[in-house]
Design an enzyme around this catalytic site. Structure first.
Site, short mmCIF file in Angstrom:
data_model
loop_
_atom_site.label_atom_id
_atom_site.label_comp_id
_atom_site.label_asym_id
_atom_site.label_seq_id
_atom_site.Cartn_x
_atom_site.Cartn_y
_atom_site.Cartn_z
N GLU B 29 -31.65 -8.67 -82.29
CA GLU B 29 -32.79 -9.56 -82.48
C GLU B 29 -32.43 -10.91 -81.84
OE1 GLU B 29 -35.97 -9.73 -83.55
OE2 GLU B 29 -35.81 -11.89 -83.16
N SER B 35 -37.50 -8.63 -90.06
CA SER B 35 -38.24 -7.95 -91.12
C SER B 35 -39.14 -8.88 -91.92
CB SER B 35 -37.23 -7.26 -92.06
OG SER B 35 -37.91 -6.48 -93.03
N CYS B 39 -47.95 -11.93 -90.07
CA CYS B 39 -49.36 -12.14 -90.43
C CYS B 39 -49.50 -13.17 -91.54
CB CYS B 39 -50.00 -10.85 -90.92
SG CYS B 39 -49.68 -9.44 -89.88
N ARG B 66 -27.91 -0.98 -96.08
CA ARG B 66 -28.47 0.34 -95.79
C ARG B 66 -27.80 0.99 -94.59
NH1 ARG B 66 -34.95 0.54 -96.36
NH2 ARG B 66 -35.10 -0.29 -98.45
N ALA B 296 -50.27 -5.14 -87.41
CA ALA B 296 -49.05 -4.85 -88.18
C ALA B 296 -48.95 -3.39 -88.63
CB ALA B 296 -48.98 -5.77 -89.39
N ASN B 300 -45.90 -0.93 -87.60
CA ASN B 300 -45.01 -0.30 -88.56
C ASN B 300 -45.05 1.22 -88.43
OD1 ASN B 300 -43.71 -2.10 -90.92
ND2 ASN B 300 -45.51 -3.11 -90.09
N LYS B 356 -78.24 -6.08 -95.42
CA LYS B 356 -77.73 -7.19 -96.23
C LYS B 356 -77.98 -6.82 -97.68
CE LYS B 356 -78.00 -12.04 -97.31
NZ LYS B 356 -78.74 -13.30 -97.21
N TRP B 429 -76.45 2.80 -105.08
CA TRP B 429 -76.13 3.21 -103.71
C TRP B 429 -75.28 2.10 -103.13
CZ3 TRP B 429 -77.89 7.98 -102.02
CH2 TRP B 429 -78.93 8.56 -102.76
#
Lengths: 443, 443
Positions: B29, B35, B39, B66, B296, B300, B356, B429
């Site tokens: 990076e 990570s 947004c 990890r 995004a 991902n 509407k 409805w």
């Protein structure tokens, strides 16, 4: 000719006139109100709806202006299918009329169940099904302090909330081990109960009513096996039954569910007689079985189908997938398709996963918990259903699963769907996608 | 080996380790953050997110735990595909390293466009793409009173809201005739603009920037053809371009969109090199064309697919349907599939209807307007897309249409869906059903 002027009946009337502008359409309604949203009754009582009139979608005058004959206070008491006539009791005059029809729609809805213990002349004891029931409750509430709601289905739950909003102390009593029994699996029932209790409702499950107590003609309490609950108002919300007396009398076949059996055109077993709405069965697209799920959207939809077909068109009811939603204070609860309990009872090889996440990005202001249970079928990978409990509107995403169930989609289809993401609206992976991912690994 | 440590890159790293726990995974990076939810940047600046750290999903330490090697401040500057090595510039030491790979993922994302007029050394002029950009804006905001946001795509709109929330006066400038140009049809663009204006944003469309003005090294205004707009802060949000320099240098084929071309396994034209995320094309399921829509969720998702495949699995990207959503003050705006404008430009015989309605039953407290445009194809009856503008979460129902588009459903399928109804959540409805009903009559 249409018997019943609420959801299915009025939709059918409008549709029939639209299908055939020359059609003569007459609606017999035994009550004084037509075309209203009965689902809104608890909210009038709780104050979220201004008044009962606000529930009315179209007045008799508006319907008449559309060329639909509206006969209020007219109860159809019998059908002669051979002669194609009905017998009508006109309440105002006390007369009995005989009226001919070409096509007849039974849109008689459901009746609220009144158990033996509620067969009482005591005032302050109410069912809730129609506007006059709501008005009677409203009158009773003046000066009342303690309410007992018997039956914790969605109407009982909505009434518990409404009565709390009116400042009453509320005991919500339920025979079954949990609230919202047929709607949700046990874990999700408990989430609903926790919210009720958090908002001050005294929830008592596993509790049978023995009898009511009263004084001077007014209810004073509910006697249970576990003791007496004092109450000025008792709401009886233990369920409904389809009103099928007329249908039965005319030789119309009922289904195993006890509701009127129809084909996809809403035609009953008797030529010329249609049935639509809460009194009527329909097909469940997930199980492909006939079910009786009295809810407003299917009632309206059936009415629409019936109206088109009675006026010479050809429309088919597509079936339901068992979608339901209700509000409980700050939470919403929703389900569609099958619960794990439903699937087990049908002998399906079903598996469910639970995801607890937030309604929008966890880092964004005001994120609230949302619980999703997603159920699928082992082997086939088919999506079977979803249950959601969460804050406010967040549970309306149940519709995504409902739409996919309608198309008999797989769990993978849900996982692969391109759902909308921005931090104020969801996590990058919407909670439905997270659930579908986990579930797909179990199938 | 993964180049780029944000959405696609980090998802790929996690997935590769899950797919093959023995896989050696290293992420280069060039920046200092990995990570994180880019947004969320406007919302940190606006105050709806606590701080920049809150955007981080996983820290380098968590990723290392990890088993993923994380090399911050390492910029990959070249690829030798024949030798299967990359050249890496290590910022801290100034050294250049050569590192071998078995499989390489390009997850280099997009760069914010900087037009000629913004090629300036003036302070107070900012792009917004990465956390350091956000930090720089935060520093600039101290003492600032007037902001000019250039470009009214969703980032520009979100920034206009954020800066209003910080108490600045905001001019939002756009070259095109309306805001949210590529997202929505003109009528819906105008709804977004009306909300911006209602909340005090000075929106100026059809406005080209000529140059910036400054004093003492700090920006003082934006000179347009129509005059000078004074500003202490200028946010340049005129678009993004895929970062494809590395790919191009390695002989990796780019698509017509300008982004990296891949197959459904995220493999590029060069064996052993994968590409995923905002720098990469993908298939649009409605048009079946390759598109570049840097968002995004697809980033991902592509990262996940790439990670699985790089570690010996077999996963396929299912494509997108062009779903997008953004908040604009009290409203949300969402779209999926094709707008009428999109459909026209593709030569489809498309028709749209506008409804509407209210987000929930009109009689229930707090009902707010919601606008829905639904687009379908004449002849085939196919559903093509939807646009929604309405209050808060109500527009998240775009997901229902997105899920159906994924399954290539018809307008009738939407109309027949068993969507959830209770008065606090929708009309009987749902507005989507009303729109589908009207649209089906036009097809």
């Amino acid at each position: 000719m249409i018997v019943g002027g609420v959801a299915a009946g009025m939709t059918a009337a409008s549709r029939a006139r639209r299908q055939d502008p020359d059609a003569q359409v007459v609606v017999f309604e035994r009550g004084e109100w037509i075309s209203y949203g009965a689902c809104g009754l608890p909210y009038v009582l709780g104050g979220a709806v201004k008044d009962f009139d606000a529930l009315v979608a179209r007045t008799p005058a508006q319907m008449r202006a559309r060329g639909v004959g509206i006969r209020l206070g007219h109860e159809v008491t019998g059908i002669d299918a051979t002669a194609a006539t009905v017998t009508v009791h006109e309440r105002a005059s006390g007369r009995t009329l005989t009226e001919p029809y070409d096509r007849l729609l039974l849109a008689t809805g459901v009746a609220a169940l009144r158990p033996d213990w509620a067969q009482s002349d005591l005032s302050g004891v109410h069912l809730l099904r129609e506007i006059p029931d709501g008005q009677a409750i409203e009158a009773t509430l003046k000066g009342a302090r303690r309410a007992c709601v018997v039956g914790a289905g969605y109407i009982g739950i909505e009434m518990a909330e409404a009565l709390r909003a009116r400042g009453l102390s509320v005991v919500l009593m339920e025979k079954a081990p949990e609230v919202a029994g047929r709607m949700l699996d046990p874990d999700y029932q408990r989430l609903v109960r926790a919210e009720l209790e958090r908002r001050g409702v005294d929830v008592r499950c596993n509790t049978d009513v023995v009898r009511l107590t009263g004084r001077d003609g007014r209810v004073t309490g509910v006697q249970t096996e576990h003791g007496l609950v004092r109450a000025d108002v008792v709401i009886v919300a233990v369920g409904v039954r389809p009103r099928t007396e007329l249908a039965g009398g005319a030789g119309v076949r009922l289904g195993k569910s006890g509701a009127v059996a129809v084909n996809a055109r809403q035609e009953t077993s008797v030529p010329g007689i249609f049935s639509a709405g809460d009194n009527t069965e329909c097909i469940h697209r997930v199980t492909r079985r006939k079910v009786h799920i009295p809810l407003a959207l299917s009632a309206n939809r059936m009415g629409r189908i019936a109206g088109v077909n009675m006026a010479g068109g050809d429309a088919r009811f597509p079936g339901v997938v068992g979608t339901g939603i209700f509000k409980v204070f700050e939470l919403g609860a929703a389900r569609t398709g099958l619960t794990q309990t439903d699937a087990d009872s049908l002998g399906l090889d079903a598996v469910s996963v639970d995801v607890k996440s937030t309604d929008h990005a966890g880092y964004y202001r005001g994120a609230q918990p949302i619980h999703v249970r997603l159920t699928g079928e082992r082997g086939s990978g088919r999506l079977l259903g979803a249950q959601l409990v969460g804050c406010g509107d967040s549970v309306k995403r149940v519709d995504v699963v409902a739409a996919l169930l309608h198309r008999r989609a797989s769990v993978l289809d849900l996982f692969e769907a391109d759902l909308a993401y921005a931090p104020p609206f969801s996590g990058v992976w919407d909670v439905l996608l997270v659930a579908a991912d986990r579930l797909s690994r179990e199938l």
